[in-house]
Design a protein around this motif. Structure first.
Motif, PDB file in Angstrom:
ATOM      1  N   THR A 128      -7.120   7.106 -10.450  1.00 26.50           N
ATOM      2  CA  THR A 128      -7.928   7.260  -9.022  1.00 26.50           C
ATOM      3  C   THR A 128      -7.984   5.170  -8.579  1.00 26.50           C
ATOM      4  O   THR A 128      -8.281   4.662  -9.374  1.00 26.50           O
ATOM      5  N   LEU A 129      -6.910   4.250  -7.632  1.00 25.42           N
ATOM      6  CA  LEU A 129      -6.516   3.834  -7.319  1.00 25.42           C
ATOM      7  C   LEU A 129      -8.552   3.255  -6.678  1.00 25.42           C
ATOM      8  O   LEU A 129      -8.900   3.534  -5.466  1.00 25.42           O
ATOM      9  N   LEU A 161       0.249   2.096  -0.501  1.00 23.24           N
ATOM     10  CA  LEU A 161       0.195   0.767  -1.324  1.00 23.24           C
ATOM     11  C   LEU A 161      -0.094  -0.137  -0.489  1.00 23.24           C
ATOM     12  O   LEU A 161       0.453  -0.712   0.049  1.00 23.24           O
ATOM     13  N   ALA A 162      -1.451  -0.917  -1.408  1.00 20.87           N
ATOM     14  CA  ALA A 162      -1.256  -2.776   0.040  1.00 20.87           C
ATOM     15  C   ALA A 162      -1.355  -3.376  -1.738  1.00 20.87           C
ATOM     16  O   ALA A 162      -2.400  -3.157  -2.520  1.00 20.87           O
ATOM     17  N   LEU A 198      -0.809  -4.844 -10.228  1.00 16.33           N
ATOM     18  CA  LEU A 198      -1.951  -4.865 -11.176  1.00 16.33           C
ATOM     19  C   LEU A 198      -2.600  -3.353 -11.317  1.00 16.33           C
ATOM     20  O   LEU A 198      -3.303  -3.878  -9.767  1.00 16.33           O
ATOM     21  N   ARG A 199      -2.918  -2.283 -11.471  1.00 16.10           N
ATOM     22  CA  ARG A 199      -2.902  -1.317 -10.918  1.00 16.10           C
ATOM     23  C   ARG A 199      -4.458  -1.023 -12.186  1.00 16.10           C
ATOM     24  O   ARG A 199      -4.199  -0.773 -13.446  1.00 16.10           O
ATOM     25  N   VAL A 200      -5.170  -1.103 -11.140  1.00 15.88           N
ATOM     26  CA  VAL A 200      -6.823  -0.518 -12.200  1.00 15.88           C
ATOM     27  C   VAL A 200      -7.009   0.656 -11.840  1.00 15.88           C
ATOM     28  O   VAL A 200      -7.561   0.579 -10.183  1.00 15.88           O
ATOM     29  N   GLN A 216      -5.636   0.854  -3.284  1.00 12.44           N
ATOM     30  CA  GLN A 216      -4.713   2.075  -2.013  1.00 12.44           C
ATOM     31  C   GLN A 216      -5.043   1.785  -0.493  1.00 12.44           C
ATOM     32  O   GLN A 216      -6.749   1.255  -0.459  1.00 12.44           O
ATOM     33  N   ALA A 217      -4.403   2.182   0.369  1.00 12.36           N
ATOM     34  CA  ALA A 217      -4.384   1.606   1.853  1.00 12.36           C
ATOM     35  C   ALA A 217      -5.349   2.674   2.757  1.00 12.36           C
ATOM     36  O   ALA A 217      -4.983   3.836   2.217  1.00 12.36           O
ATOM     37  N   ARG A 218      -6.061   2.131   3.614  1.00 13.81           N
ATOM     38  CA  ARG A 218      -7.162   2.683   4.098  1.00 13.81           C
ATOM     39  C   ARG A 218      -6.257   3.928   4.727  1.00 13.81           C
ATOM     40  O   ARG A 218      -7.043   4.915   5.230  1.00 13.81           O
TER      41      ARG A 218
END
Lengths: 150, 177
Positions: free
Chosen positions: A53-54, B41-42, A114-116, A145-147
């Motif tokens: 989960t981002l 994604l952002a 970078l995806r953490v 993740q964008a809102r």
């Protein structure tokens, strides 16, 4: 007399199916606008990992094409290939993630996304950023993740 | 007066029009649902600090250094502000430390935003800020602090964010760590 009135009203009630369709069109329009607003062509980040989960962010900047470095509870990945163990580097005091450093150095630095995972403590992220900058990475973006995500 | 053509009093049936709109929408919806991704994604750009670039140039700006320390849910804001009194030299700075206690739900990001907004008014040219999270702070909280530091699109605050890495991620002063 009373029954007669009731019967007369029922007899002359007109069915108007055309008018019942209007609220349905309204609902569909709202649904369509909502879907268009949240429309995204972004591919799933880790399609085979349901636990990943981002974190959420208010940023609206587009994610540029770059080398993807994923940090999940299971491991550290470069472009989908596992290079190191998360648990090892979470418990050891190494400042540099050697495998990540070597892989990025071979790739010549460049840009990195970078995806953490949201639950990963910053201690490991700090080591990853240190390894990336030591490997000569020029631009670093943290992916979130964008809102507007559903 | 007699009309040449008879006046049409019958209202047009709107049902065919509604049906065509409905049909179009039912075709659009599956197309959208098939091609859309639930996740949007952002990107949050992070400045990388290389050797020799850790200290910003000492120009004439009022704020020489701005740091946001995150320890658990506590936030400590440190700002090196250049003294402006007559006797002060160009290198004379005062460190201003503001501790922001947490709320029950987590870090008090609204208060952090208020303080940062005050600093932004003090030195509108400054865009750079360093965020120093503790090792046990989860990434979701780091991202929330980054959002607060960067501000919104309407009221941007400090857009050039550096995340502490390596030797510069020392303990926050005054926190007893």
């Amino acid at each position: 007399m009373f029954q007669r009135t009731l019967f007369t009203q029922r007899k002359y009630r007109r069915e108007t199916p055309g008018m019942a369709m209007a609220p349905m069109v309204d609902v569909l329009t709202i649904l369509l606008v909502f879907l268009l607003k949240s429309f995204s062509m972004d591919p799933p980040v880790r399609p085979n990992d349901n636990t990943f989960t981002l974190a959420r962010s208010t940023s609206s900047a587009q994610v540029q094409a770059a080398t993807d470095v994923d940090i999940t509870p299971a491991g550290i990945y470069v472009n989908g290939w596992r290079v190191a163990s998360t648990s090892y580097y979470s418990t050891h005091d190494d400042a540099l993630i050697q495998e990540l450093y070597e892989r990025l150095q071979q790739a010549g630095g460049g840009d990195v996304n970078l995806r953490v995972d949201a639950s990963i403590p910053y201690g490991l992220v700090r080591k990853a950023i240190f390894s990336l900058r030591t490997a000569g990475v020029e631009r670093l973006s943290m992916v979130a993740q964008a809102r507007e995500s559903l | 007066m007699k009309r040449l053509l008879p006046l049409r009093t019958q209202e047009a049936d709107v049902r065919p029009v509604f049906m065509s709109i409905m049909a179009l929408m039912f075709m659009l919806l599956p197309c959208l649902l098939l091609t859309t991704s639930l996740q949007k994604l952002a990107a949050v750009d992070i400045q990388l600090e290389y050797e020799g670039a850790a200290t910003p140039p000492r120009d004439g700006s009022t704020i020489q250094e701005l740091q946001v320390h995150v320890r658990g849910a506590n936030i400590l804001l440190r700002a090196a502000i250049r003294r402006t009194d007559l006797g002060a030299g160009p290198e004379d700075i005062t460190w201003n430390e503001t501790s922001i206690p947490p709320l029950e739900t987590g870090p008090d990001l609204a208060t952090l935003r208020d303080h940062l907004s005050a600093f932004h008014h003090l030195d509108p040219q400054r865009q750079r800020v360093t965020v120093l999270p503790g090792d046990d702070v989860p990434t979701s909280r780091v991202m929330a602090v980054l959002d607060a530091v960067r501000g919104s699109t309407r009221t941007p605050l400090f857009t050039q964010v550096t995340l502490a890495s390596g030797s510069d991620a020392g303990p926050a002063p005054g926190t007893g760590e």
